[in-house]
Design a protein around this motif. Structure first.
Motif, PDB file in Angstrom:
ATOM      1  N   PRO A 258       0.817  -1.222   0.000  1.00 57.99           N
ATOM      2  CA  PRO A 258       0.000   0.000   0.000  1.00 57.99           C
ATOM      3  C   PRO A 258       0.851   1.272   0.000  1.00 57.99           C
ATOM      4  O   PRO A 258       0.533   2.239  -0.699  1.00 57.99           O
ATOM      5  N   ALA A 259       1.933   1.266   0.747  1.00 54.99           N
ATOM      6  CA  ALA A 259       2.813   2.439   0.787  1.00 54.99           C
ATOM      7  C   ALA A 259       3.483   2.644  -0.567  1.00 54.99           C
ATOM      8  O   ALA A 259       3.592   3.781  -1.051  1.00 54.99           O
ATOM      9  N   TYR A 260       3.944   1.562  -1.194  1.00 52.91           N
ATOM     10  CA  TYR A 260       4.580   1.668  -2.508  1.00 52.91           C
ATOM     11  C   TYR A 260       3.614   2.233  -3.548  1.00 52.91           C
ATOM     12  O   TYR A 260       3.998   3.054  -4.366  1.00 52.91           O
ATOM     13  N   ARG A 261       2.372   1.777  -3.531  1.00 52.32           N
ATOM     14  CA  ARG A 261       1.382   2.304  -4.476  1.00 52.32           C
ATOM     15  C   ARG A 261       1.196   3.805  -4.288  1.00 52.32           C
ATOM     16  O   ARG A 261       1.140   4.568  -5.247  1.00 52.32           O
ATOM     17  N   GLY A 262       1.082   4.223  -3.039  1.00 52.65           N
ATOM     18  CA  GLY A 262       0.912   5.646  -2.749  1.00 52.65           C
ATOM     19  C   GLY A 262       2.099   6.480  -3.177  1.00 52.65           C
ATOM     20  O   GLY A 262       1.944   7.564  -3.746  1.00 52.65           O
ATOM     21  N   ILE A 263       3.285   5.978  -2.917  1.00 50.36           N
ATOM     22  CA  ILE A 263       4.501   6.722  -3.288  1.00 50.36           C
ATOM     23  C   ILE A 263       4.659   6.763  -4.799  1.00 50.36           C
ATOM     24  O   ILE A 263       4.986   7.815  -5.361  1.00 50.36           O
ATOM     25  N   ASP A 264       4.423   5.640  -5.473  1.00 45.94           N
ATOM     26  CA  ASP A 264       4.493   5.627  -6.949  1.00 45.94           C
ATOM     27  C   ASP A 264       3.535   6.652  -7.541  1.00 45.94           C
ATOM     28  O   ASP A 264       3.894   7.403  -8.447  1.00 45.94           O
ATOM     29  N   SER A 265       2.318   6.685  -7.030  1.00 45.81           N
ATOM     30  CA  SER A 265       1.315   7.617  -7.527  1.00 45.81           C
ATOM     31  C   SER A 265       1.760   9.060  -7.314  1.00 45.81           C
ATOM     32  O   SER A 265       1.654   9.901  -8.214  1.00 45.81           O
ATOM     33  N   HIS A 266       2.255   9.354  -6.126  1.00 44.12           N
ATOM     34  CA  HIS A 266       2.692  10.716  -5.817  1.00 44.12           C
ATOM     35  C   HIS A 266       3.896  11.129  -6.672  1.00 44.12           C
ATOM     36  O   HIS A 266       3.944  12.252  -7.179  1.00 44.12           O
ATOM     37  N   VAL A 267       4.841  10.223  -6.862  1.00 41.24           N
ATOM     38  CA  VAL A 267       6.023  10.540  -7.669  1.00 41.24           C
ATOM     39  C   VAL A 267       5.623  10.812  -9.118  1.00 41.24           C
ATOM     40  O   VAL A 267       6.096  11.772  -9.730  1.00 41.24           O
ATOM     41  N   ARG A 268       4.735   9.986  -9.669  1.00 37.58           N
ATOM     42  CA  ARG A 268       4.273  10.226 -11.046  1.00 37.58           C
ATOM     43  C   ARG A 268       3.575  11.584 -11.161  1.00 37.58           C
ATOM     44  O   ARG A 268       3.794  12.330 -12.121  1.00 37.58           O
ATOM     45  N   TYR A 269       2.741  11.909 -10.173  1.00 38.66           N
ATOM     46  CA  TYR A 269       2.032  13.194 -10.162  1.00 38.66           C
ATOM     47  C   TYR A 269       3.016  14.356 -10.151  1.00 38.66           C
ATOM     48  O   TYR A 269       2.892  15.302 -10.928  1.00 38.66           O
ATOM     49  N   ARG A 270       4.031  14.282  -9.282  1.00 44.68           N
ATOM     50  CA  ARG A 270       4.997  15.379  -9.167  1.00 44.68           C
ATOM     51  C   ARG A 270       5.901  15.477 -10.401  1.00 44.68           C
ATOM     52  O   ARG A 270       6.244  16.582 -10.822  1.00 44.68           O
ATOM     53  N   VAL A 271       6.272  14.346 -10.989  1.00 40.88           N
ATOM     54  CA  VAL A 271       7.087  14.390 -12.212  1.00 40.88           C
ATOM     55  C   VAL A 271       6.279  15.020 -13.342  1.00 40.88           C
ATOM     56  O   VAL A 271       6.795  15.832 -14.105  1.00 40.88           O
ATOM     57  N   ARG A 272       4.997  14.662 -13.423  1.00 38.31           N
ATOM     58  CA  ARG A 272       4.145  15.285 -14.449  1.00 38.31           C
ATOM     59  C   ARG A 272       4.031  16.794 -14.227  1.00 38.31           C
ATOM     60  O   ARG A 272       4.071  17.568 -15.181  1.00 38.31           O
ATOM     61  N   GLN A 273       3.872  17.213 -12.985  1.00 42.95           N
ATOM     62  CA  GLN A 273       3.815  18.648 -12.687  1.00 42.95           C
ATOM     63  C   GLN A 273       5.085  19.337 -13.151  1.00 42.95           C
ATOM     64  O   GLN A 273       5.041  20.410 -13.747  1.00 42.95           O
ATOM     65  N   TRP A 274       6.216  18.721 -12.860  1.00 41.60           N
ATOM     66  CA  TRP A 274       7.498  19.297 -13.243  1.00 41.60           C
ATOM     67  C   TRP A 274       7.637  19.382 -14.760  1.00 41.60           C
ATOM     68  O   TRP A 274       8.067  20.401 -15.304  1.00 41.60           O
ATOM     69  N   LEU A 275       7.255  18.293 -15.463  1.00 43.70           N
ATOM     70  CA  LEU A 275       7.344  18.291 -16.929  1.00 43.70           C
ATOM     71  C   LEU A 275       6.424  19.344 -17.539  1.00 43.70           C
ATOM     72  O   LEU A 275       6.806  20.038 -18.487  1.00 43.70           O
ATOM     73  N   CYS A 276       5.203  19.461 -17.010  1.00 43.91           N
ATOM     74  CA  CYS A 276       4.257  20.449 -17.533  1.00 43.91           C
ATOM     75  C   CYS A 276       4.783  21.868 -17.326  1.00 43.91           C
ATOM     76  O   CYS A 276       4.643  22.717 -18.208  1.00 43.91           O
ATOM     77  N   ALA A 277       5.379  22.129 -16.182  1.00 40.47           N
ATOM     78  CA  ALA A 277       5.937  23.457 -15.926  1.00 40.47           C
ATOM     79  C   ALA A 277       7.140  23.718 -16.826  1.00 40.47           C
ATOM     80  O   ALA A 277       7.292  24.810 -17.385  1.00 40.47           O
ATOM     81  N   LYS A 278       7.982  22.720 -16.984  1.00 43.90           N
ATOM     82  CA  LYS A 278       9.189  22.883 -17.786  1.00 43.90           C
ATOM     83  C   LYS A 278       8.869  23.143 -19.249  1.00 43.90           C
ATOM     84  O   LYS A 278       9.483  23.998 -19.885  1.00 43.90           O
ATOM     85  N   PHE A 279       7.905  22.394 -19.793  1.00 45.36           N
ATOM     86  CA  PHE A 279       7.576  22.510 -21.209  1.00 45.36           C
ATOM     87  C   PHE A 279       6.310  23.314 -21.467  1.00 45.36           C
ATOM     88  O   PHE A 279       5.777  23.292 -22.576  1.00 45.36           O
ATOM     89  N   LYS A 280       5.798  23.983 -20.429  1.00 45.99           N
ATOM     90  CA  LYS A 280       4.627  24.857 -20.527  1.00 45.99           C
ATOM     91  C   LYS A 280       3.421  24.151 -21.150  1.00 45.99           C
ATOM     92  O   LYS A 280       2.788  24.643 -22.065  1.00 45.99           O
ATOM     93  N   VAL A 281       3.131  22.955 -20.634  1.00 47.37           N
ATOM     94  CA  VAL A 281       1.996  22.163 -21.092  1.00 47.37           C
ATOM     95  C   VAL A 281       0.817  22.468 -20.173  1.00 47.37           C
ATOM     96  O   VAL A 281       0.952  22.354 -18.951  1.00 47.37           O
ATOM     97  N   PRO A 282      -0.327  22.877 -20.728  1.00 42.27           N
ATOM     98  CA  PRO A 282      -1.477  23.155 -19.865  1.00 42.27           C
ATOM     99  C   PRO A 282      -2.086  21.869 -19.310  1.00 42.27           C
ATOM    100  O   PRO A 282      -1.965  20.795 -19.899  1.00 42.27           O
ATOM    101  N   GLY A 283      -2.721  21.959 -18.160  1.00 45.38           N
ATOM    102  CA  GLY A 283      -3.387  20.809 -17.563  1.00 45.38           C
ATOM    103  C   GLY A 283      -2.449  20.003 -16.690  1.00 45.38           C
ATOM    104  O   GLY A 283      -1.374  20.452 -16.302  1.00 45.38           O
ATOM    105  N   GLN A 284      -2.885  18.785 -16.374  1.00 46.49           N
ATOM    106  CA  GLN A 284      -2.122  17.937 -15.467  1.00 46.49           C
ATOM    107  C   GLN A 284      -1.120  17.039 -16.180  1.00 46.49           C
ATOM    108  O   GLN A 284      -0.298  16.404 -15.533  1.00 46.49           O
ATOM    109  N   GLY A 285      -1.206  16.905 -17.482  1.00 44.63           N
ATOM    110  CA  GLY A 285      -0.212  16.156 -18.238  1.00 44.63           C
ATOM    111  C   GLY A 285      -0.417  14.662 -18.300  1.00 44.63           C
ATOM    112  O   GLY A 285       0.455  13.941 -18.760  1.00 44.63           O
TER     113      GLY A 285
END
Length: 72
Positions: free
Chosen positions: A24-51
């Motif tokens: 359960p902890a691994y699932r939560g951490i994987d989900s959070h890491v993917r969310y934060r990496v997407r946020q970073w990619l969207c900010a870096k490449f100026k992609v609107p939305g959640q990515g």
């Protein structure tokens, strides 16, 4: 690159905390890491939305090499 630094932290964390029931902890951490990496990619490449469409899970893990704690 950022993904390499993230991978090192995830591997170290998973090796330290691998005793016991961690799925359960691994699932939560994987989900959070993917969310934060997407946020970073969207900010870096100026992609609107959640990515989620532009950067799906398969892209993050296969193309960018993001480490996955929870193996499916």
């Amino acid at each position: 690159m950022q993904i390499g630094r993230i991978n090192r932290k995830l591997r170290g964390w998973s090796n330290y905390f691998r005793i016991g029931t961690v799925s359960p902890a691994y699932r939560g951490i994987d989900s959070h890491v993917r969310y934060r990496v997407r946020q970073w990619l969207c900010a870096k490449f100026k992609v609107p939305g959640q990515g989620r469409t532009r950067y799906p899970d398969a892209y993050l893990h296969q193309e960018l090499g993001l480490y996955q704690l929870q193996r499916t």
